[in-house]
Write a protein that holds these residues in place. Structure first.
Motif, PDB file in Angstrom:
ATOM      1  N   ILE A 215       2.439  13.970   8.393  1.00 43.25           N
ATOM      2  CA  ILE A 215       3.581  13.684   7.521  1.00 43.25           C
ATOM      3  C   ILE A 215       3.278  12.385   6.795  1.00 43.25           C
ATOM      4  N   LEU A 216       3.493  12.396   5.501  1.00 43.25           N
ATOM      5  CA  LEU A 216       3.295  11.212   4.659  1.00 43.25           C
ATOM      6  C   LEU A 216       4.656  10.688   4.225  1.00 43.25           C
ATOM      7  N   ILE A 217       4.852   9.388   4.390  1.00 44.91           N
ATOM      8  CA  ILE A 217       6.025   8.701   3.843  1.00 44.91           C
ATOM      9  C   ILE A 217       5.489   7.625   2.917  1.00 44.91           C
ATOM     10  N   GLU A 218       5.970   7.630   1.687  1.00 47.07           N
ATOM     11  CA  GLU A 218       5.557   6.602   0.721  1.00 47.07           C
ATOM     12  C   GLU A 218       6.719   5.673   0.420  1.00 47.07           C
ATOM     13  N   PHE A 219       6.368   4.425   0.164  1.00 52.99           N
ATOM     14  CA  PHE A 219       7.310   3.390  -0.241  1.00 52.99           C
ATOM     15  C   PHE A 219       6.814   2.860  -1.575  1.00 52.99           C
ATOM     16  N   ASN A 220       7.742   2.500  -2.455  1.00 56.00           N
ATOM     17  CA  ASN A 220       7.331   2.018  -3.771  1.00 56.00           C
ATOM     18  C   ASN A 220       8.382   1.041  -4.292  1.00 56.00           C
ATOM     19  N   GLN A 221       7.899  -0.110  -4.734  1.00 64.26           N
ATOM     20  CA  GLN A 221       8.789  -1.111  -5.327  1.00 64.26           C
ATOM     21  C   GLN A 221       7.973  -1.962  -6.287  1.00 64.26           C
ATOM     22  N   ASN A 222       8.325  -1.882  -7.567  1.00 63.15           N
ATOM     23  CA  ASN A 222       7.631  -2.630  -8.605  1.00 63.15           C
ATOM     24  C   ASN A 222       6.138  -2.344  -8.554  1.00 63.15           C
ATOM     25  N   ASN A 223       5.319  -3.353  -8.335  1.00 63.09           N
ATOM     26  CA  ASN A 223       3.867  -3.168  -8.321  1.00 63.09           C
ATOM     27  C   ASN A 223       3.306  -2.979  -6.909  1.00 63.09           C
ATOM     28  N   LYS A 224       4.172  -2.731  -5.938  1.00 66.29           N
ATOM     29  CA  LYS A 224       3.765  -2.581  -4.544  1.00 66.29           C
ATOM     30  C   LYS A 224       4.057  -1.169  -4.050  1.00 66.29           C
ATOM     31  N   ALA A 225       3.150  -0.651  -3.253  1.00 68.56           N
ATOM     32  CA  ALA A 225       3.335   0.662  -2.652  1.00 68.56           C
ATOM     33  C   ALA A 225       2.674   0.685  -1.280  1.00 68.56           C
ATOM     34  N   VAL A 226       3.193   1.529  -0.421  1.00 64.19           N
ATOM     35  CA  VAL A 226       2.611   1.731   0.903  1.00 64.19           C
ATOM     36  C   VAL A 226       2.630   3.221   1.201  1.00 64.19           C
TER      37      VAL A 226
ATOM     38  N   LEU B  85      -1.601   3.223   7.816  1.00 64.35           N
ATOM     39  CA  LEU B  85      -0.868   2.508   6.775  1.00 64.35           C
ATOM     40  C   LEU B  85      -1.842   2.032   5.713  1.00 64.35           C
ATOM     41  N   LEU B  86      -1.516   2.261   4.473  1.00 62.49           N
ATOM     42  CA  LEU B  86      -2.315   1.762   3.353  1.00 62.49           C
ATOM     43  C   LEU B  86      -1.380   0.991   2.435  1.00 62.49           C
ATOM     44  N   PHE B  87      -1.665  -0.283   2.227  1.00 61.53           N
ATOM     45  CA  PHE B  87      -0.851  -1.154   1.384  1.00 61.53           C
ATOM     46  C   PHE B  87      -1.539  -1.294   0.031  1.00 61.53           C
ATOM     47  N   TYR B  88      -0.775  -1.164  -1.056  1.00 56.98           N
ATOM     48  CA  TYR B  88      -1.324  -1.290  -2.406  1.00 56.98           C
ATOM     49  C   TYR B  88      -0.529  -2.321  -3.198  1.00 56.98           C
ATOM     50  N   THR B  89      -1.247  -3.153  -3.924  1.00 49.70           N
ATOM     51  CA  THR B  89      -0.653  -4.057  -4.891  1.00 49.70           C
ATOM     52  C   THR B  89      -1.381  -3.821  -6.207  1.00 49.70           C
ATOM     53  N   ASN B  90      -0.626  -3.511  -7.251  1.00 51.64           N
ATOM     54  CA  ASN B  90      -1.219  -3.184  -8.555  1.00 51.64           C
ATOM     55  C   ASN B  90      -2.300  -2.101  -8.425  1.00 51.64           C
ATOM     56  N   ASP B  91      -2.023  -1.070  -7.664  1.00 51.12           N
ATOM     57  CA  ASP B  91      -2.913   0.083  -7.460  1.00 51.12           C
ATOM     58  C   ASP B  91      -4.214  -0.250  -6.741  1.00 51.12           C
ATOM     59  N   GLU B  92      -4.331  -1.436  -6.171  1.00 56.57           N
ATOM     60  CA  GLU B  92      -5.506  -1.826  -5.388  1.00 56.57           C
ATOM     61  C   GLU B  92      -5.109  -1.891  -3.919  1.00 56.57           C
ATOM     62  N   CYS B  93      -5.883  -1.251  -3.063  1.00 54.62           N
ATOM     63  CA  CYS B  93      -5.595  -1.281  -1.630  1.00 54.62           C
ATOM     64  C   CYS B  93      -5.852  -2.687  -1.095  1.00 54.62           C
ATOM     65  N   SER B  94      -4.807  -3.288  -0.533  1.00 54.37           N
ATOM     66  CA  SER B  94      -4.910  -4.663  -0.055  1.00 54.37           C
ATOM     67  C   SER B  94      -4.957  -4.770   1.468  1.00 54.37           C
ATOM     68  N   LEU B  95      -4.574  -3.712   2.178  1.00 53.86           N
ATOM     69  CA  LEU B  95      -4.575  -3.743   3.639  1.00 53.86           C
ATOM     70  C   LEU B  95      -4.560  -2.322   4.165  1.00 53.86           C
ATOM     71  N   GLU B  96      -5.345  -2.081   5.208  1.00 59.07           N
ATOM     72  CA  GLU B  96      -5.350  -0.803   5.914  1.00 59.07           C
ATOM     73  C   GLU B  96      -5.130  -1.082   7.383  1.00 59.07           C
ATOM     74  N   GLY B  97      -4.408  -0.205   8.045  1.00 61.74           N
ATOM     75  CA  GLY B  97      -4.176  -0.377   9.470  1.00 61.74           C
ATOM     76  C   GLY B  97      -3.315   0.733  10.017  1.00 61.74           C
ATOM     77  N   ASP B  98      -2.660   0.437  11.133  1.00 53.98           N
ATOM     78  CA  ASP B  98      -1.745   1.410  11.724  1.00 53.98           C
ATOM     79  C   ASP B  98      -0.372   0.769  11.890  1.00 53.98           C
ATOM     80  N   LEU B  99       0.601   1.601  12.166  1.00 53.20           N
ATOM     81  CA  LEU B  99       1.975   1.126  12.254  1.00 53.20           C
ATOM     82  C   LEU B  99       2.172   0.199  13.451  1.00 53.20           C
ATOM     83  N   GLU B 100       1.514   0.491  14.540  1.00 54.42           N
ATOM     84  CA  GLU B 100       1.674  -0.326  15.738  1.00 54.42           C
ATOM     85  C   GLU B 100       1.306  -1.789  15.492  1.00 54.42           C
TER      86      GLU B 100
END
Length: 156
Positions: free
Chosen positions: A106-117, A129-144
Motif C-alpha cells: 500500500i502506498l500513501i503519498e503526502f504532498n505540500q508545496n515543494n515537499k512530498a513523501v 519512506l522516500l522524502f522529496y524536496t523539489n522533486d529530488e529525493c532527500s532522505l530514504e528510510g523506514d517508518l520505524e
C-alpha cells in the motif's frame, strides 16, 4: 477527582527508550490508579476519513487488478496502513494519495508545496519512506526510524 485527557499514542519510533508521543501518565502507576482517563477516540479529520475509505476500496480489489499480474493488497500491508492512518490522524499530515502497489503493498503519498513523501507498507511487514524536496529525493528510510522526521518535514 482528577481527570486526564489522553493524547493520541503512536507506536512508531522511540526516543531514549520511551515510545514517542506517549503521555507521561502511562509511566506512573500511582497517577494512573487514582485518575480517570478519557481517551480521545471520537474525532478523525476529514482527510483521514477519506483515506480510510480509499483504503477500504483498495482492499476489495482482486489479483491481477492491473491485468499485468499485480497482487492484491496483502492483509499485512492493509493493517499497517490502517494503523498508521489512525495513529497519525492527529498530526494533520498533508495526505494526498493512497493506492495499491503491484506487489501487494500500500502506498500513501503526502504532498505540500515543494515537499512530498512516499510511504510504502510492504506485504512482509516492512515500510519504506522516500522524502522529496523539489522533486529530488532527500532522505530514504523506514517508518520505524523516521516517523518523527515525517512529522517534522511538513512543519519546518
Amino acid at each position: 477527582m482528577e481527570a486526564l485527557v489522553n493524547e493520541p499514542v503512536s507506536t512508531y519510533g522511540t526516543t531514549q527508550g520511551s515510545t514517542l508521543f506517549r503521555p507521561s501518565f502511562y509511566y506512573g502507576e500511582d497517577l494512573a490508579t487514582v485518575s480517570t482517563v478519557f481517551p480521545n477516540t471520537h474525532y478523525l479529520p476529514e482527510l483521514v476519513v477519506k483515506m480510510m475509505h480509499k483504503l477500504s476500496e483498495v482492499g476489495q480489489i482482486n489479483e491481477n487488478w492491473d491485468s499485468y499480474g499485480a497482487s492484491k493488497p496483502s492483509a499485512t500491508s492493509m493493517q499497517l496502513a490502517k494503523d498508521f492512518l489512525l495513529d497519525s490522524a492527529h498530526w494533520q499530515l498533508p495526505f494526498y494519495f493512497l493506492a495499491p502497489g503491484v506487489n501487494g503493498e500500500i502506498l500513501i503519498e503526502f504532498n505540500q508545496n515543494n515537499k512530498a513523501v512516499e510511504l510504502y507498507f510492504n506485504d512482509d511487514g516492512n515500510s519504506e519512506l522516500l522524502f522529496y524536496t523539489n522533486d529530488e529525493c532527500s532522505l530514504e528510510g523506514d517508518l520505524e526510524h523516521h516517523y518523527e522526521a515525517l512529522i517534522d518535514f511538513f512543519n519546518e
